[in-house]
Scaffold this active site. Structure first.
Site, PDB file in Angstrom:
ATOM      1  N   VAL B  16     -48.243 -30.095  37.367  1.00  0.00           N
ATOM      2  CA  VAL B  16     -47.572 -28.800  37.495  1.00  0.00           C
ATOM      3  C   VAL B  16     -48.587 -27.655  37.446  1.00  0.00           C
ATOM      4  CG1 VAL B  16     -45.794 -27.291  36.541  1.00  0.00           C
ATOM      5  CG2 VAL B  16     -45.476 -29.763  36.492  1.00  0.00           C
ATOM      6  N   ARG B  36     -58.056 -17.968  32.941  1.00  0.00           N
ATOM      7  CA  ARG B  36     -58.700 -19.056  32.218  1.00  0.00           C
ATOM      8  C   ARG B  36     -57.747 -20.245  32.144  1.00  0.00           C
ATOM      9  NH1 ARG B  36     -63.133 -18.060  28.594  1.00  0.00           N
ATOM     10  NH2 ARG B  36     -64.703 -19.431  29.471  1.00  0.00           N
ATOM     11  N   LYS B  98     -39.629 -28.990  27.721  1.00  0.00           N
ATOM     12  CA  LYS B  98     -38.269 -29.045  27.155  1.00  0.00           C
ATOM     13  C   LYS B  98     -38.220 -29.650  25.757  1.00  0.00           C
ATOM     14  CE  LYS B  98     -39.215 -31.975  30.542  1.00  0.00           C
ATOM     15  NZ  LYS B  98     -39.757 -31.726  31.871  1.00  0.00           N
ATOM     16  N   GLU B 122     -37.529 -21.326  32.521  1.00  0.00           N
ATOM     17  CA  GLU B 122     -36.644 -21.810  33.585  1.00  0.00           C
ATOM     18  C   GLU B 122     -37.068 -23.189  34.081  1.00  0.00           C
ATOM     19  OE1 GLU B 122     -33.648 -22.128  35.179  1.00  0.00           O
ATOM     20  OE2 GLU B 122     -33.673 -19.945  35.139  1.00  0.00           O
ATOM     21  N   ILE B 129     -33.825 -25.261  40.145  1.00  0.00           N
ATOM     22  CA  ILE B 129     -32.496 -24.634  40.069  1.00  0.00           C
ATOM     23  C   ILE B 129     -32.517 -23.546  38.988  1.00  0.00           C
ATOM     24  CG2 ILE B 129     -30.024 -25.007  39.743  1.00  0.00           C
ATOM     25  CD1 ILE B 129     -30.496 -27.982  40.200  1.00  0.00           C
ATOM     26  N   GLU B 183     -42.304 -38.741  33.184  1.00  0.00           N
ATOM     27  CA  GLU B 183     -43.172 -38.364  32.070  1.00  0.00           C
ATOM     28  C   GLU B 183     -44.195 -39.481  31.856  1.00  0.00           C
ATOM     29  OE1 GLU B 183     -42.922 -35.515  30.223  1.00  0.00           O
ATOM     30  OE2 GLU B 183     -41.230 -34.796  31.390  1.00  0.00           O
ATOM     31  N   ASP B 194     -35.261 -36.859  27.510  1.00  0.00           N
ATOM     32  CA  ASP B 194     -35.557 -35.667  28.308  1.00  0.00           C
ATOM     33  C   ASP B 194     -34.263 -34.934  28.676  1.00  0.00           C
ATOM     34  OD1 ASP B 194     -37.623 -34.283  30.325  1.00  0.00           O
ATOM     35  OD2 ASP B 194     -35.767 -34.707  31.405  1.00  0.00           O
ATOM     36  N   LYS B 198     -32.915 -31.082  27.500  1.00  0.00           N
ATOM     37  CA  LYS B 198     -32.417 -30.076  28.449  1.00  0.00           C
ATOM     38  C   LYS B 198     -30.995 -29.664  28.101  1.00  0.00           C
ATOM     39  CE  LYS B 198     -35.479 -31.691  32.097  1.00  0.00           C
ATOM     40  NZ  LYS B 198     -35.655 -32.723  33.141  1.00  0.00           N
ATOM     41  N   GLY B 296     -41.303 -32.766  40.188  1.00  0.00           N
ATOM     42  CA  GLY B 296     -42.371 -32.599  41.162  1.00  0.00           C
ATOM     43  C   GLY B 296     -43.158 -31.337  40.865  1.00  0.00           C
TER      44      GLY B 296
END
Lengths: 397, 397
Positions: B16, B36, B98, B122, B129, B183, B194, B198, B296
């Site tokens: 990510v 940084r 999360k 978010e 979404i 993960e 997970d 959420k 993703g």
């Protein structure tokens, strides 16, 4: 954050106005009180006590105790006068009047800025789907590539009935009107005007491009005939009226409303009845899909409610993308792949306006071509309307 | 409104983190600069120049030029330390973690308030979404009745493969890991943890109810066997891992994560692969549906980008519903209709825990009951895990 208490002056007590009254009575958390309701017709029996009503707009506009105006009347010109005057008096305004908003977008923007007063209209586009708020807040960057969808509940209701349930167009229209889904003038819906007004608003918030609604091509569903419906049925397609806006490779924006054949694997295929849906596509996150009820008193009133709630927190649209150098793509650069229906004697006339012909069909009275056409030619054909003309999009090229 | 220029200190340069770097390079309109990047492992070849990197968190936390911290590391405990310290130094924080957020929700809320500093996340729920933003801004009233959906992309990818493509569970898991959807510890996804984190975040924003994640029941997909998959296939159902939260008639909130059989006419049926989707139901507008890629690098980075953009406008979550008197419904009051799988010798043990039995099936090794069970009993069965136990929801009663 402390919430502002709001005293509402409401214009209009039709379907949505009454819906708002219901919804507010179930949301005690929102400190909103309908102080006065201005209506046009005297002597009508109404569901709430008479002392709430007035027939004089000035009773709302000149009441310093009213700090928020909710405009839910039919007449777009009268609505613009009321909304302008309310903003000039620094009363926040919530409206669901897409025609009024689309036709006066720039003037309303100037009023908001001059008087530093919020004007919110989530209910004007796709009723219960929070699309404007998402365009303003979540898609406020350069990555949005396209937005398209079903933005008119009334035509979608009619198309669902004429499609799977095989009810005639006229009967489906009557049903939509009886259920309060259609505008009082059905041509606004079926002719594609309502969808075009919504598209104008979407384009402004999605790309920062403010255009007159007339600049956007629209083609309604009111000439849909058995030839196209049969074509759809044979190929397991559905017909939907879609609004489309996207950035071309040149960086310019294409935007139009057309009836479109939808394949079963497309997201919009499942969107039936009065549901609306919007598909957004961004550079890095592929597509997002939003759907919800796009018509009806309570779904529309729910969107008005969210705007009212936002006003208690001093929320305003920022129109963050405005001032970008975007402009509309020229018609001749927009190529559409579609089905073009005509009276047999006009076949060669229509053939001349297509860039390519993939298939042709004719019986003794009418026929169709499928192929590619430039939007400039489609506009010309629509103006000339020779014989039994119709167009349905197959895909955007 | 003038926009704040942001100088980012980034923790983590995995999937990510690199995605964010790509996305930012394509959004010149957002005045955001990665100043940084703090990473853990020395000597790794990285896609951008070495002088961007540091191995010392203090190089970011103590740099007064850095006003925004983006936290994209795996380790939830280390992440909490970094995020807390950044907030104490009044650096705005964006995170996608999360587990960290759900486990420290109240502490992070207190930090945001004490230091009057935004903390946005978010990307932590359903990646692309914008669900948290919509719960905060659009569903900020009393009308929201329920929220449910597919919130874990990795399990949905696996279930799609094991379902329609009939790939084995193990191979599907490997594929998900290879594509960066899972993960690093797959149990976090497949065990339902997970999704539960959420759900904890969704419940806080949807209903203002802040609970510890442990309080929410969760049942993963990692014990899914051929009996249930075959049941789904025969009845043309799909299995999806769903997160569910709704207000009961008593006014209390039920919330749990379970594998669920989904019928073709349900909205979640079409949501496959790494797509996530959320269905909201409100008192007056029926359901709204949101879908988009839920895993993703780039979809997640796009959500981080929207948070960064919001920070340039000084946006903060208001947690508007907090302080409502909501509480979780007691387990014994929550009745679920589902399929309960067991080893044949345990049939009578399992039968005793059901309120009703609709159908029963057994072969020589295993069997199932369908019927109603109280959540208190389901929790007990899960703890005792006698024999070959599994549960899949059929419907909420």
């Amino acid at each position: 954050m402390s919430r502002k208490k709001i005293n509402i002056g409401l214009f209009g007590f039709g379907c949505v106005g009454q819906g708002l009254y219901d919804v507010l009575s179930k949301t005690p958390g929102l400190k909103a009180n309908i102080q006065r309701i201005c209506v046009k017709t005297k002597g009508k029996t109404r569901s709430i006590a008479e002392h709430h009503f007035t027939f004089d707009a000035q009773d709302i506009l000149n009441d310093p105790a009213i700090n928020v105006v909710v405009e839910l009347i039919d007449d777009a010109d009268a609505a613009f006068q009321l909304v302008s005057e309310a903003l000039r008096k620094r009363k926040a305004v919530v409206s669901a009047n897409k025609k009024m908003i689309a036709e006066h977008f720039q003037e309303l923007l100037t009023l908001q800025e001059t008087y530093q007063t919020p004007f919110l209209y989530e209910a004007a586009v796709c009723a219960s789907i929070p699309i404007i708020r998402n365009l303003e807040e979540y898609y406020d960057n350069d990555l949005l590539e396209s937005i398209s969808g079903i933005v008119n509940g009334s035509t979608n209701y009619i198309l669902t009935k004429t499609g799977s349930e095989e009810i005639s167009y006229q009967d489906a229209l009557k049903e939509a009107q009886a259920k309060g889904y259609a505008e009082s003038n059905p041509e606004l819906d079926t002719g594609g005007y309502d969808a075009k007004y919504k598209l104008q608003i979407l384009v402004a918030h999605a790309f920062g491009l403010i255009v007159k609604p007339e600049a956007l091509y629209h083609h309604g569903i009111n000439e849909l005939g058995p030839l196209e419906l049969n074509y759809a049925k044979e190929k397991k397609l559905k017909v939907k009226l879609t609004a489309n806006a996207f950035r071309n490779q040149s960086g310019k924006i294409s935007a139009f409303v057309v009836p479109q054949f939808i394949r079963p694997e497309e997201k919009l295929y499942q969107v039936d009845d009065v549901y609306n849906a919007v598909v957004t596509k961004t550079a890095f996150a592929d597509t997002q899909f939003f759907s919800g009820k796009g018509a009806g008193a309570h779904p529309t009133a729910s969107a008005v409610l969210s705007d009212l709630s936002a006003i208690t927190y001093d929320y305003r649209y920022e129109y963050k993308k405005r001032g970008s150098n975007d402009s509309l793509e020229q018609d001749q650069a927009i190529k559409l792949r579609g089905l073009l229906r005509f009276s047999v004697q006009d076949a060669s006339y229509y053939a001349r306006h297509l860039n390519t012909i993939e298939e042709s069909y004719a019986n003794q009275e009418e026929g169709y071509f499928t192929g590619e056409i430039g939007l400039n030619n489609l506009r010309k054909l629509q103006q000339e309307r020779k014989g039994n003309f119709n167009f349905i999009l197959l895909s955007k090229n």
